[in-house]
Design an enzyme around this catalytic site. Structure first.
Site, PDB file in Angstrom:
ATOM      1  N   LEU A  19       0.873  -1.176   0.000  1.00  0.00           N
ATOM      2  CA  LEU A  19       0.000   0.000   0.000  1.00  0.00           C
ATOM      3  C   LEU A  19       0.905   1.219   0.000  1.00  0.00           C
ATOM      4  O   LEU A  19       1.991   1.202   0.596  1.00  0.00           O
ATOM      5  CB  LEU A  19      -0.902   0.038   1.244  1.00  0.00           C
ATOM      6  CG  LEU A  19      -2.013  -0.999   1.377  1.00  0.00           C
ATOM      7  CD1 LEU A  19      -2.746  -0.784   2.698  1.00  0.00           C
ATOM      8  CD2 LEU A  19      -2.999  -0.919   0.220  1.00  0.00           C
ATOM      9  N   ASP A  20       0.468   2.292  -0.661  1.00  0.00           N
ATOM     10  CA  ASP A  20       1.213   3.541  -0.595  1.00  0.00           C
ATOM     11  C   ASP A  20       1.308   4.006   0.857  1.00  0.00           C
ATOM     12  O   ASP A  20       0.421   3.723   1.674  1.00  0.00           O
ATOM     13  CB  ASP A  20       0.526   4.629  -1.422  1.00  0.00           C
ATOM     14  CG  ASP A  20       0.551   4.342  -2.910  1.00  0.00           C
ATOM     15  OD1 ASP A  20       1.360   3.495  -3.337  1.00  0.00           O
ATOM     16  OD2 ASP A  20      -0.242   4.966  -3.641  1.00  0.00           O
ATOM     17  N   LYS A  21       2.345   4.775   1.154  1.00  0.00           N
ATOM     18  CA  LYS A  21       2.552   5.257   2.516  1.00  0.00           C
ATOM     19  C   LYS A  21       1.328   5.986   3.060  1.00  0.00           C
ATOM     20  O   LYS A  21       0.949   5.799   4.221  1.00  0.00           O
ATOM     21  CB  LYS A  21       3.771   6.187   2.545  1.00  0.00           C
ATOM     22  CG  LYS A  21       4.066   6.786   3.911  1.00  0.00           C
ATOM     23  CD  LYS A  21       5.297   7.679   3.873  1.00  0.00           C
ATOM     24  CE  LYS A  21       5.565   8.303   5.228  1.00  0.00           C
ATOM     25  NZ  LYS A  21       6.763   9.190   5.215  1.00  0.00           N
ATOM     26  N   THR A  39      -1.821   5.730   2.025  1.00  0.00           N
ATOM     27  CA  THR A  39      -3.076   4.981   1.893  1.00  0.00           C
ATOM     28  C   THR A  39      -3.276   4.148   3.140  1.00  0.00           C
ATOM     29  O   THR A  39      -2.386   3.395   3.540  1.00  0.00           O
ATOM     30  CB  THR A  39      -3.056   4.066   0.654  1.00  0.00           C
ATOM     31  OG1 THR A  39      -2.848   4.857  -0.508  1.00  0.00           O
ATOM     32  CG2 THR A  39      -4.362   3.309   0.523  1.00  0.00           C
ATOM     33  N   ARG A  67      -4.913   6.513  -7.826  1.00  0.00           N
ATOM     34  CA  ARG A  67      -4.666   7.945  -7.761  1.00  0.00           C
ATOM     35  C   ARG A  67      -4.523   8.529  -9.165  1.00  0.00           C
ATOM     36  O   ARG A  67      -5.048   9.606  -9.469  1.00  0.00           O
ATOM     37  CB  ARG A  67      -3.425   8.212  -6.917  1.00  0.00           C
ATOM     38  CG  ARG A  67      -3.571   7.734  -5.474  1.00  0.00           C
ATOM     39  CD  ARG A  67      -2.238   7.614  -4.742  1.00  0.00           C
ATOM     40  NE  ARG A  67      -1.584   8.907  -4.605  1.00  0.00           N
ATOM     41  CZ  ARG A  67      -0.385   9.059  -4.041  1.00  0.00           C
ATOM     42  NH1 ARG A  67       0.265   7.994  -3.579  1.00  0.00           N
ATOM     43  NH2 ARG A  67       0.151  10.266  -3.937  1.00  0.00           N
TER      44      ARG A  67
END
Length: 402
Positions: A212-214, A216, A319
C-alpha cells in the site's frame, strides 16, 4: 470508459460459489468476493523433464550452508519443497537475512548468480530441486547490534493494536495513513521493519505479500509462514484476491458507474520525484491498468464518495486513474490537478484513500476470507462533516472482475 450496471441489493454481498450473479449487459458479472472453486487454481509449477531432483537438505543443513557461504565464498544451494515458486531475490533474503536486500538485487542484476548454471532475473520463480550458485558475499561480518527489547516490544504491541484478523498462517493489518510498508531513502519506521518483532523460534519473520502507498490507509495482508506467502502471492498474481477502496474526490462523475482502462508509465518530475502518467500502448515501461469505480454518495456536486475496484495492481493506479477522469483524490500531493480549488473547511489536507475491504482465499482452506477496515480518523471526520453513512450499500460489488 465503459459502464457497468447491476441489480442493487441491500446488505453485504454473499461470498463464495453459492453467491448469485447479477445480470449486466454483454455477460454476467461475478459478485465481489467470489472465488474459484476448489481445485481450479493455477497448477503447481512442473519440473522440467529429464532433470533429477536433488536431495533436499534439512533446515539445519540449510542454515549451516548459509553460514558457510558467508565465510568461504561460492556455495551452491538447493531449492527445498517449501521454497518452490519463491522469487529468486526473496529466496536469497530468506536464506541470508543478514544481507541487505539492495546487495542481493545487485548480485542478481550483475549476473554473478546462476540458477541451474544460467543467469536469472530477480523476479524469476524457482522450482523445487533447482540449484542456485551464490558468489562470494562481501559484507561486513561484524554482528549486528541486537534489537532493543523495549523497541521490539513496542513494535509488537503496535502491530497487535492494528490487527484486524490473525491466525497461524496470516494476519491482516489496518495500516495507518503515513506509515510506510517498506523502508527507503530516509524511511526508518515501516511495517516490514516492525515485523522483525514477530520472528519465530526458527528465525522466520512474517512476509509482505502486497503493498500500500505510505499515505493509503487500510487492509494490508501479511503472511506468517513461507507456505502462506507462496499461496497468497499466487492469489494476488491470479487476481483471485478482490479489493475495494474508498476515496473522496473532487466533483461528481457524470457516469455513475464505469470502467477506466489506460496504460500507465513512470515519469520523472522536478526534484527527482516520480509519478505515474497515462501512456500509449507500446510506450517504454507502459503497463495496462484497469479500475472499476462506482459513485456511492455526493455533496452539492462538489465532492463525491467513490468506491474503487482495481483489477490490476499498478503503482499509484487509483490515484492516477481518478485524476485522469477529472476527479482527483482529496489531499493527493502528486495527482491533484484542479486549479484554484479550495478545500472545504473542516476537511484535512490528507490523502482520502482507504483500502476498505479485501476478500482473499485462505492459503490453507481455500475458503474466502473477508476483511473490512474502518475509516481512518481524517476520513471519518470528513464523512461526519459531509453526512456520509459508511453503512450505505456499496454498488462496486456489482462490478465484474476483469
Amino acid at each position: 470508459m465503459s459502464v457497468f450496471r447491476g441489480n442493487r441489493r441491500p446488505g453485504k454481498p454473499a461470498i463464495g460459489a453459492e453467491a448469485g450473479r447479477p445480470v449486466r449487459t454483454a455477460r454476467p458479472a461475478k459478485p465481489f468476493g467470489s472465488t474459484k472453486p476448489a481445485g481450479s487454481s493455477r497448477p503447481a509449477a512442473v519440473k522440467p523433464a529429464g532433470r533429477a531432483v536433488a536431495a533436499v537438505p534439512t533446515k539445519a543443513e540449510q542454515k549451516a550452508e548459509a553460514s558457510a557461504a558467508l565465510a568461504t565464498g561460492v556455495q551452491t544451494l538447493t531449492v527445498s519443497a517449501d521454497e518452490a515458486d519463491m522469487r529468486l531475490d526473496r529466496f536469497l533474503t530468506a536464506r541470508f537475512p543478514q544481507l541487505p536486500f539492495t546487495h542481493i538485487q545487485r548480485i542478481v542484476r550483475k549476473g554473478e548468480l546462476r540458477v541451474d548454471g544460467k543467469r536469472a532475473k530477480p523476479n524469476e520463480r524457482l522450482l523445487e530441486g533447482q540449484t542456485v550458485r551464490v558468489p562470494p558475499l562481501k559484507i561486513d561480518d561484524r554482528p549486528a547490534a541486537p534489537r532493543s527489547l523495549k523497541h521490539g516490544g513496542d513494535d509488537l504491541a503496535f502491530l497487535k493494536s492494528i490487527t484486524l484478523y490473525e491466525d497461524k498462517d496470516l494476519l491482516v493489518l489496518n495500516k495507518p495513513m503515513g506509515l510506510a510498508v517498506q523502508g527507503g531513502s530516509g524511511t526508518t519506521r515501516h511495517v516490514d521493519g516492525m515485523l522483525e518483532a514477530m520472528r519465530d523460534k526458527e528465525g522466520q519473520k512474517p512476509r509482505l505479500v502486497h503493498r500500500l502507498d505510505k499515505d493509503t490507509a487500510g487492509c494490508l495482508v501479511i503472511a506468517k509462514t513461507r507456505f502462506a506467502a507462496t499461496a497468497l502471492a499466487k492469489s494476488f498474481r491470479s487476481r483471485s484476491a478482490r479489493k475495494v477502496y474508498w476515496a473522496l474526490v473532487v466533483g461528481v462523475p457524470r457516469v455513475k458507474q464505469g470502467r477506466i482502462s489506460t496504460y500507465l508509465a513512470r515519469e520523472e518530475v522536478s526534484g527527482g520525484d516520480a509519478r505515474m502518467a497515462v501512456a500509449q500502448h507500446g510506450d517504454e515501461g507502459a503497463s495496462h491498468a484497469v479500475t472499476y469505480y462506482a459513485l456511492v454518495d455526493n455533496v452539492a456536486q462538489k465532492l463525491a464518495w467513490l468506491s474503487l475496484k482495481p483489477v490490476t495492481g499498478r503503482t499509484h493506479q487509483l490515484r492516477a486513474h481518478t485524476a485522469h477522469i477529472g476527479h482527483p483524490i482529496i489531499g493527493d500531493p502528486k495527482y491533484f490537478n484542479v486549479e484554484n480549488w479550495e478545500l472545504p473547511g473542516g476537511i484535512q489536507k490528507k490523502l482520502h484513500l482507504l483500502a476498505r475491504r479485501i476478500v482473499i482465499p485462505h492459503p490453507r482452506t481455500g475458503k474466502p476470507l473477508d476483511i473490512t477496515a474502518p475509516l481512518p480518523p481524517h476520513m471519518q471526520q470528513s464523512w461526519n462533516l459531509l453526512g456520509f453513512d459508511a453503512g450505505r450499500f456499496d454498488p462496486i460489488v456489482e462490478a465484474p472482475d476483469e
